[in-house]
Write a protein that holds these residues in place. Structure first.
Motif, mmCIF file in Angstrom:
data_model
loop_
_atom_site.group_PDB
_atom_site.id
_atom_site.type_symbol
_atom_site.label_atom_id
_atom_site.label_comp_id
_atom_site.label_asym_id
_atom_site.label_seq_id
_atom_site.Cartn_x
_atom_site.Cartn_y
_atom_site.Cartn_z
ATOM 1 N N TRP A 39 35.803 7.370 23.341
ATOM 2 C CA TRP A 39 34.328 7.692 23.148
ATOM 3 C C TRP A 39 33.833 6.617 22.162
ATOM 4 C CZ3 TRP A 39 32.996 10.801 18.095
ATOM 5 C CH2 TRP A 39 31.781 10.976 18.073
ATOM 6 N N ARG A 40 32.664 6.299 22.584
ATOM 7 C CA ARG A 40 32.015 5.071 21.709
ATOM 8 C C ARG A 40 30.924 5.633 20.869
ATOM 9 N NH1 ARG A 40 34.415 0.509 23.213
ATOM 10 N NH2 ARG A 40 35.401 0.707 25.479
ATOM 11 N N PRO A 41 31.325 6.146 19.733
ATOM 12 C CA PRO A 41 30.301 6.444 18.831
ATOM 13 C C PRO A 41 29.480 5.214 18.151
ATOM 14 C CG PRO A 41 32.295 6.859 17.803
ATOM 15 C CD PRO A 41 32.557 6.668 19.162
ATOM 16 N N PRO A 42 28.310 5.307 18.100
ATOM 17 C CA PRO A 42 27.552 4.135 17.421
ATOM 18 C C PRO A 42 28.166 3.448 16.141
ATOM 19 C CG PRO A 42 26.246 5.902 17.846
ATOM 20 C CD PRO A 42 27.287 6.373 18.045
ATOM 21 N N LEU A 43 28.773 4.382 15.420
ATOM 22 C CA LEU A 43 29.296 3.896 13.914
ATOM 23 C C LEU A 43 30.626 3.461 13.967
ATOM 24 C CD1 LEU A 43 27.198 6.424 11.795
ATOM 25 C CD2 LEU A 43 26.846 3.681 12.169
ATOM 26 N N ALA A 44 31.352 3.623 15.054
ATOM 27 C CA ALA A 44 32.893 3.203 15.118
ATOM 28 C C ALA A 44 33.103 1.994 14.936
ATOM 29 C CB ALA A 44 33.388 3.784 16.525
ATOM 30 N N PHE A 45 32.295 0.902 15.320
ATOM 31 C CA PHE A 45 32.453 -0.407 15.118
ATOM 32 C C PHE A 45 32.527 -0.917 13.902
ATOM 33 C CE2 PHE A 45 31.177 -0.157 19.542
ATOM 34 C CZ PHE A 45 32.295 -0.792 20.365
ATOM 35 N N THR A 46 31.275 -0.280 13.084
ATOM 36 C CA THR A 46 31.364 -0.702 11.685
ATOM 37 C C THR A 46 32.494 -0.149 10.864
ATOM 38 O OG1 THR A 46 29.901 1.514 11.283
ATOM 39 C CG2 THR A 46 28.636 -0.796 11.816
ATOM 40 N N GLY A 47 32.985 1.101 11.201
ATOM 41 C CA GLY A 47 34.095 1.504 10.539
ATOM 42 C C GLY A 47 35.339 0.825 10.719
ATOM 43 N N LEU A 48 35.504 0.601 11.866
ATOM 44 C CA LEU A 48 36.613 -0.508 12.350
ATOM 45 C C LEU A 48 36.563 -1.818 11.464
ATOM 46 C CD1 LEU A 48 39.111 -0.965 14.167
ATOM 47 C CD2 LEU A 48 37.643 -2.201 15.582
ATOM 48 N N GLY A 49 35.266 -2.362 11.242
ATOM 49 C CA GLY A 49 34.982 -3.487 10.292
ATOM 50 C C GLY A 49 35.345 -3.158 9.073
ATOM 51 N N ILE A 50 34.838 -2.212 8.500
ATOM 52 C CA ILE A 50 35.143 -1.906 7.098
ATOM 53 C C ILE A 50 36.458 -1.695 6.753
ATOM 54 C CG2 ILE A 50 34.613 -0.007 5.282
ATOM 55 C CD1 ILE A 50 31.603 -0.042 6.506
ATOM 56 N N GLY A 51 37.344 -1.247 7.724
ATOM 57 C CA GLY A 51 38.661 -0.863 7.575
ATOM 58 C C GLY A 51 39.410 -2.007 7.403
ATOM 59 N N LEU A 52 39.192 -3.214 8.421
ATOM 60 C CA LEU A 52 39.749 -4.203 8.369
ATOM 61 C C LEU A 52 39.391 -5.149 7.332
ATOM 62 C CD1 LEU A 52 39.336 -5.391 12.226
ATOM 63 C CD2 LEU A 52 41.297 -4.332 10.958
ATOM 64 N N ILE A 53 38.159 -5.050 6.569
ATOM 65 C CA ILE A 53 37.891 -5.893 5.515
ATOM 66 C C ILE A 53 38.553 -5.059 4.181
ATOM 67 C CG2 ILE A 53 35.985 -5.934 3.798
ATOM 68 C CD1 ILE A 53 34.150 -6.286 6.243
ATOM 69 N N GLY A 54 38.677 -3.922 4.317
ATOM 70 C CA GLY A 54 39.552 -3.183 3.331
ATOM 71 C C GLY A 54 41.007 -3.727 3.053
ATOM 72 N N VAL A 55 41.621 -3.864 4.376
ATOM 73 C CA VAL A 55 42.976 -4.422 4.399
ATOM 74 C C VAL A 55 43.036 -5.909 3.799
ATOM 75 C CG1 VAL A 55 44.612 -5.178 5.858
ATOM 76 C CG2 VAL A 55 43.555 -3.299 6.534
ATOM 77 N N LEU A 56 42.047 -6.703 4.123
ATOM 78 C CA LEU A 56 41.997 -8.070 3.604
ATOM 79 C C LEU A 56 41.670 -7.944 1.927
ATOM 80 C CD1 LEU A 56 39.822 -9.983 6.336
ATOM 81 C CD2 LEU A 56 42.420 -10.089 5.917
ATOM 82 N N VAL A 57 40.738 -7.153 1.594
ATOM 83 C CA VAL A 57 40.654 -7.018 0.423
ATOM 84 C C VAL A 57 41.983 -6.458 -0.671
ATOM 85 C CG1 VAL A 57 39.290 -5.844 -1.476
ATOM 86 C CG2 VAL A 57 38.208 -6.652 0.161
ATOM 87 N N GLY A 58 42.497 -5.584 -0.015
ATOM 88 C CA GLY A 58 43.802 -5.128 -0.659
ATOM 89 C C GLY A 58 44.864 -6.084 -0.618
#
Length: 133
Positions: free
Chosen positions: A101-120
């Motif tokens: 399912w491609r909800p409109p906000l899934a791409f931003t969630g994926l991006g924020i998650g990856l940025i969170g990994v990098l910041v951690g």
């Protein structure tokens, strides 16, 4: 002349300045989860009732948002390893949701998650560098 380089310093070492990235990322994570709940959650529940969306995808959607908030809390509590793990698992769940399912906000969630990994990871490296000094 500077002092003896082999003698420990007599004055207290100051801690490195705290980064603002964890605070910004926590705000982004909260806004992301709030907007997903307000925009995508009602349609996801309705799609699951109609059989258009599998329940496992709905569970992955919920776990993605919950783990994003947990990762944000861990960043604010200065636990970078736990935050990186939570954000990485959140990104995996977001990717699982995007397969079916491609909800409109899934791409931003994926991006924020990856940025969170990098910041951690960056915070973890800063802690190691401070301990090495």
């Amino acid at each position: 002349m500077t002092g003896d380089p082999y003698r420990p310093p007599t004055h207290a070492m100051s801690a490195p300045p705290a980064s603002r990235w964890p605070r910004y990322l926590a705000i982004l994570s909260f806004v992301q989860v709030l907007s997903c709940v307000m925009d995508n959650a009602p349609s996801a529940v309705e799609m699951t009732r109609n059989g258009d969306l599998r329940p496992i995808s709905l569970l992955a959607f919920v776990l993605s948002g919950a783990l994003m908030l947990i990762g944000a809390a861990m960043l604010l509590w200065r636990k970078p390893l736990s935050a990186s793990i939570a954000y990485a698992i959140s990104s995996l769940f977001a990717a699982l949701v995007m397969v079916e399912w491609r909800p409109p906000l899934a791409f931003t969630g994926l991006g924020i998650g990856l940025i969170g990994v990098l910041v951690g990871v960056h915070m973890r490296l800063q802690v190691r560098a401070a301990r090495a000094d």
